[in-house]
Design a protein around this motif. Sequence first.
Motif, short mmCIF file in Angstrom:
data_model
loop_
_atom_site.label_atom_id
_atom_site.label_comp_id
_atom_site.label_asym_id
_atom_site.label_seq_id
_atom_site.Cartn_x
_atom_site.Cartn_y
_atom_site.Cartn_z
N PRO A 250 0.82 18.92 -11.72
CA PRO A 250 -0.19 20.45 -11.32
C PRO A 250 -2.14 20.62 -10.88
N ASN A 251 -2.52 19.56 -11.81
CA ASN A 251 -4.22 19.35 -11.36
C ASN A 251 -4.91 18.37 -11.39
N THR A 252 -4.77 16.84 -11.63
CA THR A 252 -5.02 16.03 -12.09
C THR A 252 -5.23 15.66 -10.98
N VAL A 253 -6.90 14.93 -10.68
CA VAL A 253 -7.39 14.57 -10.01
C VAL A 253 -7.76 12.98 -9.26
N VAL A 254 -7.12 12.31 -8.53
CA VAL A 254 -7.50 11.10 -8.33
C VAL A 254 -7.77 9.97 -7.48
N SER A 255 -7.71 8.40 -8.00
CA SER A 255 -8.80 7.81 -6.78
C SER A 255 -8.15 6.75 -6.22
N THR A 256 -6.80 6.65 -6.18
CA THR A 256 -5.57 6.19 -5.76
C THR A 256 -6.23 5.98 -3.96
N SER A 257 -5.79 4.87 -3.54
CA SER A 257 -6.24 4.57 -1.74
C SER A 257 -5.34 4.40 -1.50
N ALA A 258 -4.92 4.47 -0.03
CA ALA A 258 -3.76 4.15 0.70
C ALA A 258 -4.19 4.43 1.98
N GLU A 259 -4.18 2.24 2.83
CA GLU A 259 -3.93 2.48 4.40
C GLU A 259 -3.02 2.79 5.06
N TYR A 260 -3.00 3.05 6.30
CA TYR A 260 -1.38 3.57 7.34
C TYR A 260 -1.62 2.86 8.43
N ASP A 261 -0.98 2.45 8.74
CA ASP A 261 -0.80 1.27 10.43
C ASP A 261 -0.14 1.77 10.83
N GLY A 262 0.27 2.76 11.44
CA GLY A 262 0.94 3.58 12.15
C GLY A 262 2.62 3.39 11.66
N SER A 264 3.81 2.55 8.61
CA SER A 264 4.12 3.50 6.81
C SER A 264 2.64 2.75 6.17
N TRP A 265 2.57 3.37 4.44
CA TRP A 265 1.63 3.76 3.86
C TRP A 265 1.32 2.68 3.18
N THR A 266 0.26 1.80 2.75
CA THR A 266 0.09 0.45 1.67
C THR A 266 -1.03 0.69 0.69
N THR A 267 -0.63 0.79 -0.82
CA THR A 267 -1.76 1.26 -2.38
C THR A 267 -3.41 0.37 -1.62
N GLN A 268 -3.80 0.82 -1.59
CA GLN A 268 -5.51 -0.37 -1.35
C GLN A 268 -6.33 0.34 -3.04
N ASN A 269 -7.85 -0.91 -3.16
CA ASN A 269 -8.22 -0.82 -4.14
C ASN A 269 -8.39 0.86 -4.10
N ALA A 270 -9.09 1.38 -5.79
CA ALA A 270 -9.20 3.00 -5.40
C ALA A 270 -10.76 3.14 -5.32
N LEU A 271 -10.64 4.26 -5.16
CA LEU A 271 -12.14 4.76 -5.13
C LEU A 271 -12.97 4.15 -6.66
N LEU A 272 -14.34 4.50 -6.55
CA LEU A 272 -15.05 4.65 -8.03
C LEU A 272 -14.91 5.11 -8.91
N THR A 273 -14.48 7.23 -7.76
CA THR A 273 -14.39 7.99 -8.93
C THR A 273 -13.68 8.83 -8.04
N GLY A 274 -12.53 9.35 -9.17
CA GLY A 274 -11.36 9.98 -8.41
C GLY A 274 -12.45 11.68 -8.11
N ARG A 275 -11.73 11.87 -6.71
CA ARG A 275 -12.08 12.83 -6.50
C ARG A 275 -11.55 13.05 -5.55
N ARG A 276 -11.57 15.11 -5.38
CA ARG A 276 -10.46 15.67 -4.40
C ARG A 276 -11.87 16.97 -3.62
N HIS A 277 -10.88 17.36 -2.57
CA HIS A 277 -11.81 18.47 -1.93
C HIS A 277 -13.30 17.77 -1.33
N TYR A 278 -13.14 16.41 -0.97
CA TYR A 278 -14.28 15.80 -0.79
C TYR A 278 -14.75 15.28 1.09
N ILE A 279 -15.33 14.81 1.23
CA ILE A 279 -15.85 14.55 2.86
C ILE A 279 -15.77 12.92 2.64
#
Length: 361
Positions: A250-262, A264-279
């Motif tokens: 319901p409301n857990t901010v995450v730092s997860t990161s992933a790349e899309y190759d056209g 599928s998505w593949t998990t990558q190294n996470a953000l240093l700080t979990g954040r939402r609604h950023y640029i």
Amino acid sequence: MALTKITADILKDNTIVVGDLAATGTPTSSKALQGDDAWATLSTSGTLNIAAADPGTGETSGNTWYLSGLINFVTDSLGISGVWTTGGVLNYARDYPANSGNQKAGLIVSDETADDRQKCEEYDGITWTNANPTVQTLWYTTMFGSQSASVECLGNNPVATTNNANEYDGTSWAASNNVQTPRKAPGSSGTLSAGLTFGGQLAPGPAPGSTEEYDGTTWVTSNNMTTGVVGPRGAGIQTATVAAGGYTLPNTVVSTSAEYDGTSWTTQNALLTGRRHYICFGSMTSAISAGGSATSPSGNLDSTEYYDGTCWSGRTNLLQEVNSSSGGGSSNAGFTAGGYDGAALNATEEWVAPLVQFVAV
């Protein structure tokens, strides 16, 4: 920043001839004086110190010297990372707007405030100018493309969470084909003819990480994100995008990161700080993220991170803590506009990464 001029006569086969770096005397059009300036930290006025040889260990950030055909610079870890500066002021303060384009040709629409949701503005790197309004009212929406060829899509309309999409041609807006799956607060990347949307919350509940591709006419469903999130952000093109952050229901901010190759998505190294609604703007191998919210309802951030295609690392902070802003551009020249910090904001900040240049004159 001013540049030290190295004349064409001193340049030999794209190197600087040691003999033309005089030890004493007066510099001329064909002589650059060694040690002409005292050793000092590189200043914002453009001071550049030239020495004939490696000054040894313990150099100060900003020191520069010539040695074995190379010009050497000393800098701290943030010295070449870039800085945020004040940009133009929006005509309308906007909380959770959507942006496309770049620092010299940007576009912004939408707002949580009902009166401003269809208002559109263009940015030339100095001034925001009112443009024709959108044809549909959307908020918690997303936008991708350029100032003269953009797509605004998804979000809420006055009735419900929607799959509406609109296109902008640099002058006017027109309704386009709907996205397959209605959702609010998604991320996006790409161009009008090769766009991508990802994440967001379906109505009324789940956030499965839906992904869709756009070819300028038709939306096609693709594989879901590795983590279903609301409010992610991303950078890149349709076949090479990095997406990160957001929150899981319901409301857990995450730092997860992933790349899309056209495909599928593949998990990558996470953000240093979990954040939402950023640029987030740039490319999959060189992206900038900044601001956002770490917690709810408070916890606005001013921190900036850089992604090199593998890891996220810290960069110079925003001038103001802000969440729910939007932005665009490259990792060398980008911008963020609007957002929320106790009230809707009309501020713009520009990201400028320094470039080292040598010019023969």
